[in-house]
Design a protein around this motif. Structure first.
Motif, PDB file in Angstrom:
ATOM      1  N   PRO A 131       0.786  -1.231  -0.021  1.00 49.35           N
ATOM      2  CA  PRO A 131       0.042   0.106   0.002  1.00 49.35           C
ATOM      3  C   PRO A 131       0.775   1.230  -0.190  1.00 49.35           C
ATOM      4  O   PRO A 131       1.834   1.230   0.871  1.00 49.35           O
ATOM      5  CB  PRO A 131      -0.665  -0.233   1.306  1.00 49.35           C
ATOM      6  CG  PRO A 131      -0.939  -1.592   1.643  1.00 49.35           C
ATOM      7  CD  PRO A 131       0.383  -2.080   1.069  1.00 49.35           C
ATOM      8  N   ASP A 132       0.422   2.159  -0.999  1.00 46.60           N
ATOM      9  CA  ASP A 132       0.989   3.548  -1.037  1.00 46.60           C
ATOM     10  C   ASP A 132       0.117   4.661  -0.455  1.00 46.60           C
ATOM     11  O   ASP A 132       0.488   5.610  -0.249  1.00 46.60           O
ATOM     12  CB  ASP A 132       1.651   3.955  -2.398  1.00 46.60           C
ATOM     13  CG  ASP A 132       0.629   3.927  -3.362  1.00 46.60           C
ATOM     14  OD1 ASP A 132      -0.432   3.400  -3.163  1.00 46.60           O
ATOM     15  OD2 ASP A 132       1.015   4.353  -4.409  1.00 46.60           O
ATOM     16  N   GLY A 164       4.115  12.644  11.819  1.00 45.59           N
ATOM     17  CA  GLY A 164       4.811  13.008  10.683  1.00 45.59           C
ATOM     18  C   GLY A 164       4.017  12.489   9.635  1.00 45.59           C
ATOM     19  O   GLY A 164       4.546  12.418   8.283  1.00 45.59           O
ATOM     20  N   ILE A 165       2.623  12.028   9.531  1.00 38.81           N
ATOM     21  CA  ILE A 165       1.740  11.436   8.506  1.00 38.81           C
ATOM     22  C   ILE A 165       1.036  12.829   8.133  1.00 38.81           C
ATOM     23  O   ILE A 165       0.094  13.378   8.679  1.00 38.81           O
ATOM     24  CB  ILE A 165       0.799  10.305   8.947  1.00 38.81           C
ATOM     25  CG1 ILE A 165       1.745   9.413   9.589  1.00 38.81           C
ATOM     26  CG2 ILE A 165       0.224   9.900   7.644  1.00 38.81           C
ATOM     27  CD1 ILE A 165       2.890   8.874   8.443  1.00 38.81           C
ATOM     28  N   SER A 166       0.906  13.137   6.725  1.00 41.02           N
ATOM     29  CA  SER A 166       0.083  14.000   6.026  1.00 41.02           C
ATOM     30  C   SER A 166      -1.177  13.583   5.706  1.00 41.02           C
ATOM     31  O   SER A 166      -1.146  12.370   5.288  1.00 41.02           O
ATOM     32  CB  SER A 166       0.551  14.759   4.857  1.00 41.02           C
ATOM     33  OG  SER A 166       1.922  15.430   5.173  1.00 41.02           O
ATOM     34  N   LEU A 179     -10.140  10.218   4.801  1.00 44.17           N
ATOM     35  CA  LEU A 179      -8.934  10.860   5.102  1.00 44.17           C
ATOM     36  C   LEU A 179      -7.940  10.067   4.263  1.00 44.17           C
ATOM     37  O   LEU A 179      -7.825   8.765   4.625  1.00 44.17           O
ATOM     38  CB  LEU A 179      -8.681  10.870   6.163  1.00 44.17           C
ATOM     39  CG  LEU A 179      -9.162  12.067   7.028  1.00 44.17           C
ATOM     40  CD1 LEU A 179      -8.315  12.263   8.626  1.00 44.17           C
ATOM     41  CD2 LEU A 179      -9.262  13.251   6.446  1.00 44.17           C
ATOM     42  N   CYS A 180      -7.205  10.344   3.265  1.00 47.84           N
ATOM     43  CA  CYS A 180      -6.183   9.689   2.430  1.00 47.84           C
ATOM     44  C   CYS A 180      -4.593   9.961   3.096  1.00 47.84           C
ATOM     45  O   CYS A 180      -4.642  11.426   2.799  1.00 47.84           O
ATOM     46  CB  CYS A 180      -6.547   9.954   1.187  1.00 47.84           C
ATOM     47  SG  CYS A 180      -8.221   9.571   0.583  1.00 47.84           S
ATOM     48  N   CYS A 181      -3.790   9.316   3.229  1.00 48.34           N
ATOM     49  CA  CYS A 181      -2.447   9.603   3.575  1.00 48.34           C
ATOM     50  C   CYS A 181      -1.493   8.920   2.881  1.00 48.34           C
ATOM     51  O   CYS A 181      -1.471   7.502   2.597  1.00 48.34           O
ATOM     52  CB  CYS A 181      -2.416   9.243   5.202  1.00 48.34           C
ATOM     53  SG  CYS A 181      -3.737   9.773   6.158  1.00 48.34           S
ATOM     54  N   PRO A 182      -0.541   9.545   1.954  1.00 49.70           N
ATOM     55  CA  PRO A 182       0.467   8.956   1.438  1.00 49.70           C
ATOM     56  C   PRO A 182       1.286   8.290   2.388  1.00 49.70           C
ATOM     57  O   PRO A 182       1.864   8.821   3.272  1.00 49.70           O
ATOM     58  CB  PRO A 182       1.041  10.252   0.499  1.00 49.70           C
ATOM     59  CG  PRO A 182       0.834  11.286   1.243  1.00 49.70           C
ATOM     60  CD  PRO A 182      -0.376  10.864   2.168  1.00 49.70           C
ATOM     61  N   GLY A 297       4.970   9.063   0.489  1.00 50.81           N
ATOM     62  CA  GLY A 297       5.145   9.447   2.049  1.00 50.81           C
ATOM     63  C   GLY A 297       5.947   8.567   2.806  1.00 50.81           C
ATOM     64  O   GLY A 297       6.746   7.950   2.282  1.00 50.81           O
ATOM     65  N   PRO A 298       6.025   8.787   4.000  1.00 50.94           N
ATOM     66  CA  PRO A 298       6.978   8.150   5.000  1.00 50.94           C
ATOM     67  C   PRO A 298       6.363   6.633   5.465  1.00 50.94           C
ATOM     68  O   PRO A 298       5.368   6.519   5.004  1.00 50.94           O
ATOM     69  CB  PRO A 298       6.970   9.243   6.127  1.00 50.94           C
ATOM     70  CG  PRO A 298       5.587   9.550   6.222  1.00 50.94           C
ATOM     71  CD  PRO A 298       5.078   9.734   4.878  1.00 50.94           C
TER      72      PRO A 298
END
Length: 303
Positions: A131-132, A164-166, A179-182, A297-298
Motif C-alpha cells: 500500500p502507498d 509525521g503523516i500528512s 482521509l487519505c494519507c500517502p 510518503g513516510p
C-alpha cells in the motif's frame, strides 16, 4: 439521437450507445452526461486509477434500476484495454484469480462510462506493490452527520501529524468522508491497517462521545465510526472524483482543510454532496487537491 455511433478517443474506436438514456432520474442526468463528466475529469482522475485493479459498480438501467459489482473484465472487453490477472482474496464466487481492468487511459475510462460503470473503486496498493496510501473511512451513525465527520477528521489530522503523516480529506459522495494519507509503499497492508486501528482506538478513548472504532453497528448511533479496516488487502475505497449512485450525480470530492473546518462548524460541505458540474468547476479553479497522494510518503511508525 441515434442509438449507437462510433467515436475516436485518442486513436481508439469506440461504439457509444443510448447516450440520451437517463441514469439519474431525479436530476435528468443522462449516460451522455456521465461520459462527458468522466472525459472532462480524466486529467485528475486517471493518475489516481493508474496501475490499480479497478472494481466497478454498474447501473445499466440507472441508479433506481438495480446494480452489480464487477471485478472481472467483461467478455466483450476490447483487446486494447489493459487487464491484469491477480489473486482474488475473499472472492464471493470462490475464484482464485480475477482478470481486473486497469484504467490507465481515457479510452478505457470512456469505455467504462459507456457500460454505465458509474462508481469506480480501487485498493490502496498498486499492482505488485505494498500500500502507498492509507485510507480511513469516517462513517456517521445517525443522528451524527457529515458535520461530525469533519470534526473527527480534524482530530485525526492533528494526531497523524504528530507521527509525521500528512492527510488529505475527501467526501465519500454519500453521507461520510475519507482521509487519505500517502505512505512509503514499503509496509504490508496488515501494518497499515494495524496503525490505522491503533490511531482510531486512541481517538475513541479521548473522545468517547463522538468516536467509535469498533465494528459493531449497535455502537454507532450518534457517533462517527472510524473504519480503519479499509486498508485490508481485499478491500477497496471509492476513487476520488468517482460518481456515486445517489439521487443526483454526486461525486467523491477532494476538500481543502479550511472547508473541513467550515464543515465542522456546521457550514458546507456538511449540507450536501458536491454534484458533478460543481466538481468540474472546483478542479478548474483548484486543480487536484489530492495530487500530493501521488508523490509518496513516510513509513508508518510501528509499536
Amino acid at each position: 439521437m441515434p442509438e449507437r455511433f462510433r467515436v475516436d478517443v485518442e486513436g481508439r474506436a469506440l461504439d457509444l450507445s443510448n447516450l440520451d438514456k437517463v441514469l439519474y432520474p431525479d436530476a435528468g442526468f443522462t449516460k451522455g452526461e456521465v461520459i462527458d463528466y468522466y472525459t472532462r475529469i480524466a486529467p485528475v482522475l486517471l493518475p489516481h486509477l493508474a496501475d490499480r485493479p479497478l472494481t466497478r459498480i454498474r447501473f445499466p438501467n440507472g441508479v433506481t434500476g438495480g446494480s452489480f459489482f464487477e471485478k472481472n473484465a467483461p467478455a466483450a472487453t476490447p483487446g486494447w484495454v489493459r487487464t491484469e490477472t491477480l489473486p482474488a482474496p475473499g472472492s464471493s464466487k470462490g475464484r482464485e484469480t480475477i482478470d481486473y481492468v486497469v484504467a490507465d487511459d481515457l479510452p478505457t475510462l470512456v469505455w467504462l462510462a459507456n457500460l454505465a460503470a458509474l462508481e469506480l473503486h480501487t485498493p490502496q496498493w498498486k499492482i505488485g506493490q505494498h500500500p502507498d496510501v492509507m485510507v480511513v473511512d469516517l462513517d456517521p451513525g445517525p443522528p451524527a452527520a457529515l458535520r461530525h465527520c469533519c470534526q473527527v477528521a480534524l482530530l485525526m489530522r492533528d494526531r497523524l501529524a504528530d507521527d509525521g503523516i500528512s492527510s488529505y480529506p475527501k467526501t465519500s459522495g454519500k453521507k461520510g468522508m475519507q482521509l487519505c494519507c500517502p505512505v512509503a509503499g514499503t509496509q504490508s497492508a496488515d501494518v497499515v491497517s494495524d496503525y490505522a486501528k491503533r490511531i482510531a482506538q486512541e481517538l475513541e478513548q479521548a473522545h468517547p462521545k463522538l468516536i467509535v472504532s469498533k465494528m459493531a453497528k449497535n455502537l454507532r448511533p450518534g457517533k462517527v465510526f472510524i473504519d480503519w479496516s479499509q486498508n485490508n488487502a481485499a478491500k477497496t475505497t471509492v476513487s476520488p472524483y468517482s460518481l456515486r449512485a445517489q439521487s443526483v450525480p454526486s461525486v467523491s470530492t477532494p476538500l481543502a482543510w479550511d472547508e473541513v473546518e467550515a464543515g465542522a462548524a456546521g457550514r458546507r460541505p456538511a449540507s450536501k454532496p458536491y454534484p458533478a458540474g460543481e466538481v468540474l468547476r472546483r478542479v478548474e479553479k483548484q486543480g487536484d487537491l489530492l495530487a500530493p497522494l501521488l508523490d509518496g510518503g513516510p513509513e508508518l511508525p510501528t509499536p
